[in-house]
Design a protein around this motif. Structure first.
Motif, PDB file in Angstrom:
ATOM      1  N   LEU A   1      -1.588  -7.563  -9.609  1.00 42.87           N
ATOM      2  CA  LEU A   1      -1.898  -6.208 -10.370  1.00 42.87           C
ATOM      3  C   LEU A   1      -1.735  -5.273  -9.281  1.00 42.87           C
ATOM      4  CD1 LEU A   1      -5.054  -7.399 -12.677  1.00 42.87           C
ATOM      5  CD2 LEU A   1      -2.565  -7.104 -13.054  1.00 42.87           C
ATOM      6  N   LEU A   2      -1.703  -3.931  -9.946  1.00 46.73           N
ATOM      7  CA  LEU A   2      -1.848  -2.713  -9.107  1.00 46.73           C
ATOM      8  C   LEU A   2      -3.050  -1.971  -9.482  1.00 46.73           C
ATOM      9  CD1 LEU A   2       0.328  -1.311  -7.248  1.00 46.73           C
ATOM     10  CD2 LEU A   2       0.885   0.123  -9.240  1.00 46.73           C
ATOM     11  N   LEU A   3      -3.840  -1.812  -8.018  1.00 50.47           N
ATOM     12  CA  LEU A   3      -4.766  -1.100  -8.128  1.00 50.47           C
ATOM     13  C   LEU A   3      -4.571   0.271  -7.690  1.00 50.47           C
ATOM     14  CD1 LEU A   3      -7.203  -3.588  -6.050  1.00 50.47           C
ATOM     15  CD2 LEU A   3      -6.734  -3.440  -8.276  1.00 50.47           C
ATOM     16  N   GLN A   4      -4.780   1.245  -8.604  1.00 58.14           N
ATOM     17  CA  GLN A   4      -4.315   2.643  -8.359  1.00 58.14           C
ATOM     18  C   GLN A   4      -5.296   3.691  -8.736  1.00 58.14           C
ATOM     19  OE1 GLN A   4      -0.564   3.335 -10.165  1.00 58.14           O
ATOM     20  NE2 GLN A   4      -1.271   2.519 -12.092  1.00 58.14           N
ATOM     21  N   ALA A   5      -5.280   4.933  -8.229  1.00 59.04           N
ATOM     22  CA  ALA A   5      -6.300   6.054  -8.548  1.00 59.04           C
ATOM     23  C   ALA A   5      -5.690   7.185  -7.964  1.00 59.04           C
ATOM     24  CB  ALA A   5      -7.440   5.870  -7.845  1.00 59.04           C
ATOM     25  N   LEU A   6      -6.081   8.455  -8.564  1.00 54.28           N
ATOM     26  CA  LEU A   6      -5.672   9.662  -8.174  1.00 54.28           C
ATOM     27  C   LEU A   6      -7.025  10.435  -7.359  1.00 54.28           C
ATOM     28  CD1 LEU A   6      -3.328  11.373  -8.643  1.00 54.28           C
ATOM     29  CD2 LEU A   6      -4.233  12.396 -10.453  1.00 54.28           C
ATOM     30  N   ALA A   7      -6.617  11.249  -6.209  1.00 49.91           N
ATOM     31  CA  ALA A   7      -7.852  11.644  -5.566  1.00 49.91           C
ATOM     32  C   ALA A   7      -8.297  12.721  -6.311  1.00 49.91           C
ATOM     33  CB  ALA A   7      -7.175  12.263  -4.415  1.00 49.91           C
TER      34      ALA A   7
ATOM     35  N   ALA B   1      -2.675   7.002  -4.850  1.00 52.76           N
ATOM     36  CA  ALA B   1      -2.604   5.677  -4.166  1.00 52.76           C
ATOM     37  C   ALA B   1      -2.611   4.540  -5.013  1.00 52.76           C
ATOM     38  CB  ALA B   1      -4.166   5.473  -3.241  1.00 52.76           C
ATOM     39  N   SER B   2      -2.046   3.249  -4.281  1.00 51.47           N
ATOM     40  CA  SER B   2      -1.901   2.116  -4.958  1.00 51.47           C
ATOM     41  C   SER B   2      -1.621   1.138  -4.061  1.00 51.47           C
ATOM     42  CB  SER B   2      -0.613   2.200  -5.979  1.00 51.47           C
ATOM     43  OG  SER B   2       0.539   2.237  -5.101  1.00 51.47           O
TER      44      SER B   2
ATOM     45  N   SER C   1       0.804  -1.257   0.084  1.00 45.10           N
ATOM     46  CA  SER C   1      -0.060  -0.154   0.052  1.00 45.10           C
ATOM     47  C   SER C   1       0.877   1.210   0.065  1.00 45.10           C
ATOM     48  CB  SER C   1      -0.880  -0.184   1.399  1.00 45.10           C
ATOM     49  OG  SER C   1      -1.574   1.105   1.366  1.00 45.10           O
ATOM     50  N   GLN C   2       0.616   2.215  -1.075  1.00 41.82           N
ATOM     51  CA  GLN C   2       1.555   3.240  -1.132  1.00 41.82           C
ATOM     52  C   GLN C   2       0.886   4.511  -1.476  1.00 41.82           C
ATOM     53  OE1 GLN C   2       5.236   2.528  -3.432  1.00 41.82           O
ATOM     54  NE2 GLN C   2       5.294   0.494  -2.460  1.00 41.82           N
ATOM     55  N   THR C   3       1.290   5.507  -1.249  1.00 46.61           N
ATOM     56  CA  THR C   3       0.942   6.976  -1.619  1.00 46.61           C
ATOM     57  C   THR C   3       2.056   7.827  -2.145  1.00 46.61           C
ATOM     58  OG1 THR C   3       1.019   7.702   0.419  1.00 46.61           O
ATOM     59  CG2 THR C   3      -1.057   6.860   0.049  1.00 46.61           C
ATOM     60  N   ASN C   4       1.700   8.611  -3.041  1.00 47.82           N
ATOM     61  CA  ASN C   4       2.633   9.932  -3.407  1.00 47.82           C
ATOM     62  C   ASN C   4       1.703  10.910  -3.796  1.00 47.82           C
ATOM     63  OD1 ASN C   4       2.201   9.578  -6.154  1.00 47.82           O
ATOM     64  ND2 ASN C   4       3.599   7.473  -5.998  1.00 47.82           N
ATOM     65  N   GLN C   5       2.506  12.091  -4.143  1.00 54.82           N
ATOM     66  CA  GLN C   5       1.894  13.368  -4.458  1.00 54.82           C
ATOM     67  C   GLN C   5       2.133  13.394  -6.013  1.00 54.82           C
ATOM     68  OE1 GLN C   5      -0.193  15.540  -2.786  1.00 54.82           O
ATOM     69  NE2 GLN C   5      -0.082  13.920  -1.053  1.00 54.82           N
ATOM     70  N   ARG C   6       1.021  13.825  -6.838  1.00 58.46           N
ATOM     71  CA  ARG C   6       1.301  14.023  -8.285  1.00 58.46           C
ATOM     72  C   ARG C   6       0.667  15.325  -8.398  1.00 58.46           C
ATOM     73  NH1 ARG C   6      -0.802   9.924 -12.448  1.00 58.46           N
ATOM     74  NH2 ARG C   6      -2.086  11.609 -13.378  1.00 58.46           N
ATOM     75  N   ASP C   7       1.255  16.346  -8.729  1.00 54.84           N
ATOM     76  CA  ASP C   7       0.848  18.026  -8.789  1.00 54.84           C
ATOM     77  C   ASP C   7       0.053  18.304  -7.877  1.00 54.84           C
ATOM     78  OD1 ASP C   7       2.156  17.830 -11.217  1.00 54.84           O
ATOM     79  OD2 ASP C   7       0.748  16.807 -12.425  1.00 54.84           O
TER      80      ASP C   7
END
Length: 117
Positions: A88-94, A42-43, A31-37
């Motif tokens: 598989l990687l489940l991911q999304a952008l807030a 989250a993934s 479980s990971q998070t990072n900031q994008r712009d």
């Protein structure tokens, strides 16, 4: 709240499966998070532990610094098929920059009646 199934917690992030049969077929990790712009991304990695393909629906819920759910214009579940042994990687952008936490709900795409939110 008591629930059956699995919950993977890391900091302020959770994976929730309300179906214990499905929970036993999957393994969640990384479980990971990072900031994008300025937006929280989250993934979560998911692995199919069975010898048959599984169709999953998943949805990310987003929360602000106070733990309040961030309203989303539409609640869209994404569907995927995960093959035996596949990761598989489940991911999304807030949807907004105020999101600081997330929760992901996973359900069996063939039996959508069991949802734990």
């Amino acid at each position: 709240m008591t629930m059956s199934g699995i919950s993977l917690e890391k900091g302020n992030h959770q994976v929730v499966i309300g179906n214990p049969v499905l929970a036993n077929k999957l393994q969640f990790s990384d479980s990971q998070t990072n900031q994008r712009d300025g937006y929280l991304q989250a993934s979560v990695a998911v692995m199919n532990k069975t010898d048959t393909s599984i169709s999953l629906d998943y949805h990310f819920y987003w929360y602000d610094v106070n733990g309040l759910e961030i309203s989303q214009p539409t609640t869209t579940w994404r569907t995927l098929t995960i093959n035996p042994g596949q990761v598989l990687l489940l991911q999304a952008l807030a949807p907004i920059t105020a999101a600081t936490q997330y929760r992901i709900a996973v359900r069996d795409a063939n039996n959508c009646s069991i949802i734990n939110r």
